[in-house]
Design a protein around this motif. Structure first.
Motif, PDB file in Angstrom:
ATOM      1  N   ALA A  64       0.823  -1.249   0.095  1.00 33.49           N
ATOM      2  CA  ALA A  64      -0.193  -0.066  -0.134  1.00 33.49           C
ATOM      3  C   ALA A  64       0.887   1.026  -0.050  1.00 33.49           C
ATOM      4  CB  ALA A  64      -0.996  -0.019   1.243  1.00 33.49           C
ATOM      5  N   VAL A  65       0.541   2.261  -0.916  1.00 27.94           N
ATOM      6  CA  VAL A  65       1.393   3.440  -1.115  1.00 27.94           C
ATOM      7  C   VAL A  65       2.826   3.169  -1.126  1.00 27.94           C
ATOM      8  CG1 VAL A  65       1.168   5.707  -0.238  1.00 27.94           C
ATOM      9  CG2 VAL A  65      -0.332   4.258   0.379  1.00 27.94           C
ATOM     10  N   ASN A  66       3.124   2.003  -1.446  1.00 24.28           N
ATOM     11  CA  ASN A  66       4.619   1.733  -1.806  1.00 24.28           C
ATOM     12  C   ASN A  66       5.377   1.673  -0.348  1.00 24.28           C
ATOM     13  OD1 ASN A  66       6.835   0.492  -3.300  1.00 24.28           O
ATOM     14  ND2 ASN A  66       7.561   2.392  -3.680  1.00 24.28           N
ATOM     15  N   LYS A  67       4.672   1.640   0.734  1.00 26.04           N
ATOM     16  CA  LYS A  67       5.465   1.931   1.951  1.00 26.04           C
ATOM     17  C   LYS A  67       6.380   0.877   2.417  1.00 26.04           C
ATOM     18  CE  LYS A  67       3.893   5.892   3.920  1.00 26.04           C
ATOM     19  NZ  LYS A  67       4.823   6.805   4.279  1.00 26.04           N
ATOM     20  N   GLN A  68       6.307  -0.347   1.784  1.00 26.76           N
ATOM     21  CA  GLN A  68       7.048  -1.289   1.823  1.00 26.76           C
ATOM     22  C   GLN A  68       7.336  -1.778   3.591  1.00 26.76           C
ATOM     23  OE1 GLN A  68      10.465  -1.306  -0.463  1.00 26.76           O
ATOM     24  NE2 GLN A  68       9.422  -0.088  -1.917  1.00 26.76           N
ATOM     25  N   PRO A  69       6.487  -1.984   4.311  1.00 33.68           N
ATOM     26  CA  PRO A  69       6.501  -1.952   5.750  1.00 33.68           C
ATOM     27  C   PRO A  69       6.903  -3.355   6.323  1.00 33.68           C
ATOM     28  CG  PRO A  69       4.349  -2.354   5.499  1.00 33.68           C
ATOM     29  CD  PRO A  69       5.060  -1.811   3.857  1.00 33.68           C
ATOM     30  N   TRP A  70       8.101  -3.870   5.742  1.00 30.69           N
ATOM     31  CA  TRP A  70       8.561  -5.308   6.050  1.00 30.69           C
ATOM     32  C   TRP A  70      10.040  -5.256   6.573  1.00 30.69           C
ATOM     33  CZ3 TRP A  70       5.965  -5.794   1.005  1.00 30.69           C
ATOM     34  CH2 TRP A  70       6.823  -5.407   0.042  1.00 30.69           C
ATOM     35  N   HIS A  71      10.558  -6.075   7.198  1.00 32.97           N
ATOM     36  CA  HIS A  71      11.826  -6.351   7.644  1.00 32.97           C
ATOM     37  C   HIS A  71      11.983  -7.865   7.899  1.00 32.97           C
ATOM     38  CE1 HIS A  71      15.710  -4.964   8.947  1.00 32.97           C
ATOM     39  NE2 HIS A  71      15.640  -6.074   9.614  1.00 32.97           N
ATOM     40  N   PHE A  72      13.097  -8.260   7.458  1.00 32.13           N
ATOM     41  CA  PHE A  72      13.285  -9.904   7.289  1.00 32.13           C
ATOM     42  C   PHE A  72      14.413 -10.317   8.386  1.00 32.13           C
ATOM     43  CE2 PHE A  72      11.215  -8.431   3.536  1.00 32.13           C
ATOM     44  CZ  PHE A  72       9.976  -9.310   3.208  1.00 32.13           C
ATOM     45  N   LEU A 100      16.880 -23.295   6.943  1.00 29.97           N
ATOM     46  CA  LEU A 100      16.800 -21.675   6.988  1.00 29.97           C
ATOM     47  C   LEU A 100      15.415 -21.266   7.631  1.00 29.97           C
ATOM     48  CD1 LEU A 100      18.160 -18.931   5.508  1.00 29.97           C
ATOM     49  CD2 LEU A 100      16.503 -19.476   3.627  1.00 29.97           C
ATOM     50  N   VAL A 101      15.481 -20.075   8.375  1.00 28.99           N
ATOM     51  CA  VAL A 101      14.244 -19.480   8.878  1.00 28.99           C
ATOM     52  C   VAL A 101      14.051 -18.247   8.631  1.00 28.99           C
ATOM     53  CG1 VAL A 101      12.729 -19.305  10.809  1.00 28.99           C
ATOM     54  CG2 VAL A 101      13.909 -21.521  10.513  1.00 28.99           C
ATOM     55  N   VAL A 102      13.240 -17.716   7.899  1.00 28.73           N
ATOM     56  CA  VAL A 102      12.927 -16.256   7.653  1.00 28.73           C
ATOM     57  C   VAL A 102      11.822 -15.770   8.676  1.00 28.73           C
ATOM     58  CG1 VAL A 102      12.565 -14.349   5.989  1.00 28.73           C
ATOM     59  CG2 VAL A 102      13.778 -16.272   5.241  1.00 28.73           C
ATOM     60  N   VAL A 103      12.177 -14.895   9.426  1.00 31.61           N
ATOM     61  CA  VAL A 103      10.919 -14.243  10.011  1.00 31.61           C
ATOM     62  C   VAL A 103      10.403 -12.884   9.491  1.00 31.61           C
ATOM     63  CG1 VAL A 103      10.122 -13.322  12.433  1.00 31.61           C
ATOM     64  CG2 VAL A 103      11.886 -15.218  12.255  1.00 31.61           C
ATOM     65  N   VAL A 104       9.464 -12.871   9.150  1.00 26.01           N
ATOM     66  CA  VAL A 104       8.896 -11.734   8.296  1.00 26.01           C
ATOM     67  C   VAL A 104       8.158 -10.896   9.276  1.00 26.01           C
ATOM     68  CG1 VAL A 104       7.210 -10.904   6.678  1.00 26.01           C
ATOM     69  CG2 VAL A 104       8.329 -13.188   6.571  1.00 26.01           C
ATOM     70  N   CYS A 105       8.739  -9.577   9.497  1.00 23.33           N
ATOM     71  CA  CYS A 105       7.952  -8.658  10.256  1.00 23.33           C
ATOM     72  C   CYS A 105       7.541  -7.494   9.877  1.00 23.33           C
ATOM     73  CB  CYS A 105       9.391  -8.062  11.255  1.00 23.33           C
ATOM     74  SG  CYS A 105      10.111  -9.338  12.287  1.00 23.33           S
ATOM     75  N   GLY A 106       6.622  -6.621  10.596  1.00 17.90           N
ATOM     76  CA  GLY A 106       6.003  -5.330  10.099  1.00 17.90           C
ATOM     77  C   GLY A 106       6.790  -4.322  10.499  1.00 17.90           C
ATOM     78  N   ARG A 153       3.165 -15.548  21.066  1.00 15.01           N
ATOM     79  CA  ARG A 153       4.010 -16.049  19.903  1.00 15.01           C
ATOM     80  C   ARG A 153       4.660 -14.785  19.574  1.00 15.01           C
ATOM     81  NH1 ARG A 153       0.903 -20.218  15.771  1.00 15.01           N
ATOM     82  NH2 ARG A 153       0.112 -21.574  17.291  1.00 15.01           N
ATOM     83  N   VAL A 154       3.844 -13.710  19.618  1.00 17.85           N
ATOM     84  CA  VAL A 154       4.696 -12.293  19.425  1.00 17.85           C
ATOM     85  C   VAL A 154       5.840 -12.113  20.210  1.00 17.85           C
ATOM     86  CG1 VAL A 154       4.312  -9.909  19.315  1.00 17.85           C
ATOM     87  CG2 VAL A 154       2.926 -11.402  18.079  1.00 17.85           C
ATOM     88  N   GLU A 155       5.387 -12.493  21.648  1.00 19.46           N
ATOM     89  CA  GLU A 155       6.295 -11.916  22.984  1.00 19.46           C
ATOM     90  C   GLU A 155       7.681 -12.996  22.597  1.00 19.46           C
ATOM     91  OE1 GLU A 155       3.907 -12.346  26.063  1.00 19.46           O
ATOM     92  OE2 GLU A 155       3.171 -10.316  26.027  1.00 19.46           O
ATOM     93  N   MET A 156       7.134 -14.387  22.367  1.00 16.90           N
ATOM     94  CA  MET A 156       8.334 -15.354  22.354  1.00 16.90           C
ATOM     95  C   MET A 156       9.340 -15.028  21.309  1.00 16.90           C
ATOM     96  SD  MET A 156       9.501 -17.842  20.458  1.00 16.90           S
ATOM     97  CE  MET A 156       7.958 -18.641  19.442  1.00 16.90           C
ATOM     98  N   THR A 157       8.912 -14.489  19.865  1.00 14.34           N
ATOM     99  CA  THR A 157       9.742 -14.491  18.761  1.00 14.34           C
ATOM    100  C   THR A 157      10.633 -13.132  19.223  1.00 14.34           C
ATOM    101  OG1 THR A 157       8.043 -15.425  17.548  1.00 14.34           O
ATOM    102  CG2 THR A 157       9.633 -14.060  16.303  1.00 14.34           C
ATOM    103  N   THR A 158       9.788 -12.060  19.652  1.00 15.74           N
ATOM    104  CA  THR A 158      10.405 -10.929  20.124  1.00 15.74           C
ATOM    105  C   THR A 158      11.735 -11.169  20.840  1.00 15.74           C
ATOM    106  OG1 THR A 158       8.261  -9.363  19.397  1.00 15.74           O
ATOM    107  CG2 THR A 158      10.071  -8.449  20.731  1.00 15.74           C
ATOM    108  N   LYS A 159      11.413 -11.893  21.652  1.00 14.88           N
ATOM    109  CA  LYS A 159      12.343 -12.138  23.034  1.00 14.88           C
ATOM    110  C   LYS A 159      13.589 -12.782  22.340  1.00 14.88           C
ATOM    111  CE  LYS A 159      13.243 -13.746  27.503  1.00 14.88           C
ATOM    112  NZ  LYS A 159      12.646 -14.535  28.588  1.00 14.88           N
ATOM    113  N   GLU A 165      11.252  -2.465  19.392  1.00 14.90           N
ATOM    114  CA  GLU A 165       9.915  -2.015  19.615  1.00 14.90           C
ATOM    115  C   GLU A 165       9.013  -1.871  18.246  1.00 14.90           C
ATOM    116  OE1 GLU A 165       8.948   0.947  22.347  1.00 14.90           O
ATOM    117  OE2 GLU A 165      10.086  -0.037  23.958  1.00 14.90           O
ATOM    118  N   ASN A 166       9.853  -1.106  17.212  1.00 13.65           N
ATOM    119  CA  ASN A 166       8.990  -1.045  15.937  1.00 13.65           C
ATOM    120  C   ASN A 166       8.733  -2.139  15.015  1.00 13.65           C
ATOM    121  OD1 ASN A 166      12.056  -0.889  15.487  1.00 13.65           O
ATOM    122  ND2 ASN A 166      11.343  -0.290  13.580  1.00 13.65           N
ATOM    123  N   LEU A 167       9.176  -3.390  15.273  1.00 10.89           N
ATOM    124  CA  LEU A 167       9.208  -4.546  14.434  1.00 10.89           C
ATOM    125  C   LEU A 167       7.942  -5.506  15.304  1.00 10.89           C
ATOM    126  CD1 LEU A 167      12.749  -5.328  13.271  1.00 10.89           C
ATOM    127  CD2 LEU A 167      10.910  -3.902  12.081  1.00 10.89           C
TER     128      LEU A 167
END
Length: 198
Positions: A64-72, A100-106, A153-159, A165-167
């Motif tokens: 959307a709007v070419n924001k590309q709000p992703w981080h891998f 290989l594991v890729v974690v897709v984040c906003g 799951r969000v908390e576990m992966t974040t930890k 904080e922004n991801l």
């Protein structure tokens, strides 16, 4: 002459339509229709050039709007993968077997403002599907495992990944050379379609 041009255009249109609908003649459609989740992997690393191809495919997704709000986040060592597997409440063995594991984040710093902020979910989901299809096209197997919106799951992966904080982690994609070959499911159900023609 005009009739010949019309006939040529009709023939070209028919050929293009066949190519677009015949999975055997269309690599993109064939890739989509034959992709399936792979949960068992060979003990074999994924080459770095393929990793980059996967990430390039992910970043080619619509946004959307070419924001590309992703981080891998790319976990490509057994140490990093095992750390995630050890923290997983379920599916740890499956995670552990991946090469290989890729974690897709906003990335919330790149997300739209206001009510449109939640479009990050659609954007990162599109990137995830692109990555899954690219993995299949490259002879790899992959499976999408959900993280968001499950709070634990969000908390576990974040930890585990020490995410800033922004991801926000949307999902993890397990990837490797397949050690299984399940038959793709035929999910076509005409009853799930409504045509609106007036």
């Amino acid at each position: 002459m005009k009739t010949l041009i019309c006939m040529a255009l009709m023939l070209l249109g028919a050929t293009m339509t066949k190519a677009a609908t015949d999975g055997e003649d269309n690599e993109a459609l064939n890739c989509i229709m034959t992709r399936t989740s792979i949960r068992q992997y060979q003990d074999r690393p994924v080459e770095q050039e393929k990793v980059e191809q996967l990430l390039r495919a992910a970043m080619a997704a619509p946004t959307a709007v070419n924001k590309q709000p992703w981080h891998f986040y790319v976990l490509n060592t057994k140490e990093a993968i095992n750390r995630l597997a050890d923290a997983s409440q379920r599916g740890g063995d499956m995670v552990r077997s991946a090469a290989l594991v890729v974690v897709v984040c906003g990335n919330m710093d790149k997300a739209l403002e206001g009510k449109a902020r939640e479009y990050w979910i659609q954007d990162t989901s599109a990137a995830t599907e692109n990555l899954l299809l690219a993995a299949h096209a490259l002879g790899l197997g992959a499976v999408w495992t959900g993280v968001y919106p499950m709070k634990e799951r969000v908390e576990m992966t974040t930890k585990v990944l020490n995410l800033p904080e922004n991801l926000v982690p949307l999902c993890t994609i397990l990837i490797g050379y397949p050690a299984e070959s399940p038959t793709p499911k035929d999910k076509w159900k005409p009853e799930n379609v409504t045509y609106v023609d007036n």
